[in-house]
Enzyme design. Structure first.
Site, PDB file in Angstrom:
ATOM      1  N   PHE A  56      58.503-103.738   2.245  1.00  0.00           N
ATOM      2  CA  PHE A  56      57.272-104.554   2.390  1.00  0.00           C
ATOM      3  C   PHE A  56      57.551-106.047   2.565  1.00  0.00           C
ATOM      4  CE2 PHE A  56      56.008-104.532  -2.478  1.00  0.00           C
ATOM      5  CZ  PHE A  56      57.194-105.162  -2.796  1.00  0.00           C
ATOM      6  N   GLU A  57      56.512-106.763   2.930  1.00  0.00           N
ATOM      7  CA  GLU A  57      56.590-108.204   3.278  1.00  0.00           C
ATOM      8  C   GLU A  57      57.587-108.444   4.420  1.00  0.00           C
ATOM      9  OE1 GLU A  57      54.274-109.264   1.649  1.00  0.00           O
ATOM     10  OE2 GLU A  57      54.443-109.150  -0.527  1.00  0.00           O
TER      11      GLU A  57
END
Lengths: 262, 381
Positions: free
Chosen positions: B360-361
């Site tokens: 994620f990110e």
């Protein structure tokens, strides 16, 4: 309702304390100092009381200079005023001397607050020395009604009802005010501080007074502490490691019989 | 510890440690299995204002330094990464508002969070993850309103959020320059939340689709000018990566803590396993990765705080920490042996939690693209 709570700074009771072989005293120098757990229960009980019924909670401690850090932390969890009493003469003395000093300190706190206390609370014991005497002796010195091991306080007109925890259940006492109670563990835990209150409390300046400034006279001790000893180490147990369960039982029976346990 | 925290920060950290020990550690196992969102833990965290650490002081926030905050976030992540991700979700949602919003928007969102509410950042779509410019969600201007249509996915805190920052294309012909960001509040007609994603790890955090069907919002809910949404999202992610790395350090440290204790308890060939050099080396590598990860976080935080560029450093921190968390979790399982593979022991959860930190990110592949381009950019011939 003006409530005063006496708080003792103690070594973190989650850490095992050993004796320092050189001094023969408990080696607590490297252990974090925290507010005595029962005193924090007293503060939570008092904070809940004033939130429900109005009033103000003051905390006070005797201790070395660094004790103000502990008092600041208490300002974030329900106390609105804090005073520190610090003096070399406070470092010795038995429970009678401590109670005599606290009785005079209570008067100084009243003078500083400009209002008398309706209720004075102590933890039922401290987690370091565990004498459990100071609260009762303080009540005696102040000539006030006393209830020990209280877990709930409720208003009753111009009186208070204190619920005392006993081994079998509880007893309710009605007392006039002011009164001195010692607090056991209620059915809840002390609150966690929120960050804003904590940061504000850390910025607070806790007024500190010496014995002379607080008008605390020398107090007499009747008990002399001769020394500390560690509890005896537990002896290693016997291991019975036979292959078959029946042999294990037979071996155990043999040992029990030969040691005349059976 | 690479974070040089203040004395007040240390006092705060003790409270957070107590909270984690007493309220999180023992409880999360059950929530990890059920996948339920532990509302009782979050209610306590809100009381302690742990969901509000990203609100700036001028908007009523707490006034914590970022280094003190990092130490606190790591402490929470050490107890449970999913809880740290949830609490950090508020920071993620606030960042685009603080980057691009006007004073009124900033104050409103900060007030929501200071009152114990939640925010969510809705950028990702089924066909637009790292490739955020491929967004299919549209915002069409009609009079003084925008009409938003589309579907967002993997949105942290969507089911509990009081406000959403939603990115949508206002002009598809412009590519990423045609993306804009909007504030959408809970309860707006046409806004609905999909099912809770049944995730492999960080199971105490809630993740869902966000569906926008003819969602009408007033023009004043746009964050910044039209066409600045992609820039806002990228700036948001720079900051978000840094905080995501800080959480990852918590997992790295937990792996070290669990392994160091177990290696002293477990005896093989007549001695505790830490006395075997193979285990010592594993513990050492885990510790090195943890310290290096934390140092990368501290560097990125320092640069961001002093207003200097920090994109590469944030990517480096996120990438290295994500990889380290997975490696440390694998090593921790290896040290625990068969017990490490059992759900009775805590370390298998750490691996499931750690894996998302490579994803994620922005995946770690994207982080390496960011860093690789920057390296060449600074060595132009």
């Amino acid at each position: 309702m003006e409530i005063l709570i006496f708080v003792k700074q103690v070594p973190d009771d989650a850490v095992e304390v050993r004796l320092d072989p050189a001094s023969g005293k408990p080696a607590t120098g490297n252990i974090d100092k925290v507010a005595n757990a029962f005193d924090t229960y007293a503060l939570e009980l008092a904070a809940r009381y004033v939130e429900a019924n109005g009033g103000k909670v003051t905390v006070a401690a005797m201790g070395p200079k660094g004790t103000d850090s502990m008092l600041k932390n208490l300002l974030a969890v329900g106390a609105s005023k804090a005073y520190l009493f610090t003096d070399p003469s406070f470092e010795t003395g038995d429970e009678n001397a401590i109670a005599a000093r606290l009785a005079q300190i209570a008067k100084k706190c009243e003078a500083e607050n400009g209002a008398p206390f309706d209720l004075i609370l102590c933890g039922k014991e401290s987690t370091d020395e565990i004498s459990g005497q100071v609260g009762a002796r303080l009540a005696e010195k102040l000539g006030l009604p006393f209830v020990s091991s209280v877990i709930e306080v409720a208003p009753a007109g111009d009186k208070l009802v204190a619920k005392q925890e006993t081994e079998d259940g509880y007893v309710k006492f009605e007392t006039s005010m002011p009164a001195v109670y010692t607090i056991a563990k209620p059915g809840y835990d002390p609150r966690y501080p929120n960050i804003k209150a904590k940061l504000a409390a850390r910025k607070a300046v806790v007024p500190a007074f010496s014995a002379a400034e607080a008008g605390v006279a020398d107090a007499e001790s009747f008990v002399e502490l001769l020394g500390y000893t560690e509890p005896p180490k537990r002896q290693a147990g016997l291991k019975i490691c036979e292959k078959e369960a029946a042999d294990t039982v037979a071996k155990a029976m043999e040992i029990l019989t030969s040691d005349r346990v059976l | 510890m690479a974070y040089l925290i203040s004395e007040d920060g240390r006092e705060l950290l003790k409270d957070v440690k107590d909270f984690c020990e007493n309220e999180i550690r023992a409880q999360v196992k059950e929530y990890d299995e059920s996948g339920e969102w532990p509302k009782d833990i979050y209610d306590m965290a809100i009381e302690m204002q742990l969901s509000m650490m990203d609100v700036p002081e001028e908007y009523g926030g707490l006034g914590l330094s970022h280094i003190d905050q990092a130490a606190i976030v790591e402490e929470i992540a050490k107890a449970d990464a999913g809880i740290a991700v949830t609490l950090n979700g508020n920071g993620l949602a606030l960042k685009p508002v603080l980057i691009a919003g006007n004073e009124e928007q900033k104050q409103k969102c900060c007030d929501i969070i200071m009152n114990g509410g939640w925010g969510a950042f809705a950028l990702t779509e089924p066909d637009a993850g790292c490739d955020a410019g491929n967004s299919k969600t549209t915002a069409v201007k009609e009079g003084g309103e925008y009409v938003i249509n589309g579907r967002k996915c993997f949105i942290t805190n969507a089911q509990v959020a009081d406000f959403f920052v939603v990115t949508a294309m206002t002009d598809k012909t412009q590519g990423t320059k045609g993306m804009s960001a909007f504030l959408v509040y809970k309860g707006t007609p046409g806004l609905s939340v999909g099912n809770h994603e049944n995730k492999m790890g960080i199971r105490t955090s809630i993740t869902s689709d966000l569906i926008l069907e003819d969602v009408r919002i007033p023009e004043e809910n746009r964050l910044g000018e039209e066409g600045t949404g992609f820039y806002t999202a990228m700036k948001t992610l720079d900051l978000a990566r840094m905080w995501c790395a800080v959480i990852g350090v918590g997992i790295c440290q937990r792996c070290v803590d669990e392994s160091a204790v177990y290696a002293q308890q477990r005896v093989t060939f007549g001695k505790p396993i830490w006395k075997h050099q193979a285990i010592q080396f594993m513990l050492a590598d885990m510790e090195i990765r943890t310290q290096a990860s934390r140092a990368l976080c501290a560097t990125a935080i320092d640069l961001a705080d002093s207003g200097k560029p920090f994109t590469t450093e944030a990517s480096a921190a996120k990438c290295f920490t994500g990889d380290s968390a997975v490696k440390n979790a694998l090593d921790a399982i290896q040290i625990f042996g068969g017990y490490g593979y059992s759900r009775e022991y805590p370390v298998e959860m750490l691996l499931r939690d750690a894996k998302i930190f490579q994803i994620f990110e922005g995946t770690n592949e994207v982080q390496r693209m960011v860093i690789g381009r920057a390296v060449v950019g600074s060595h132009k011939i």
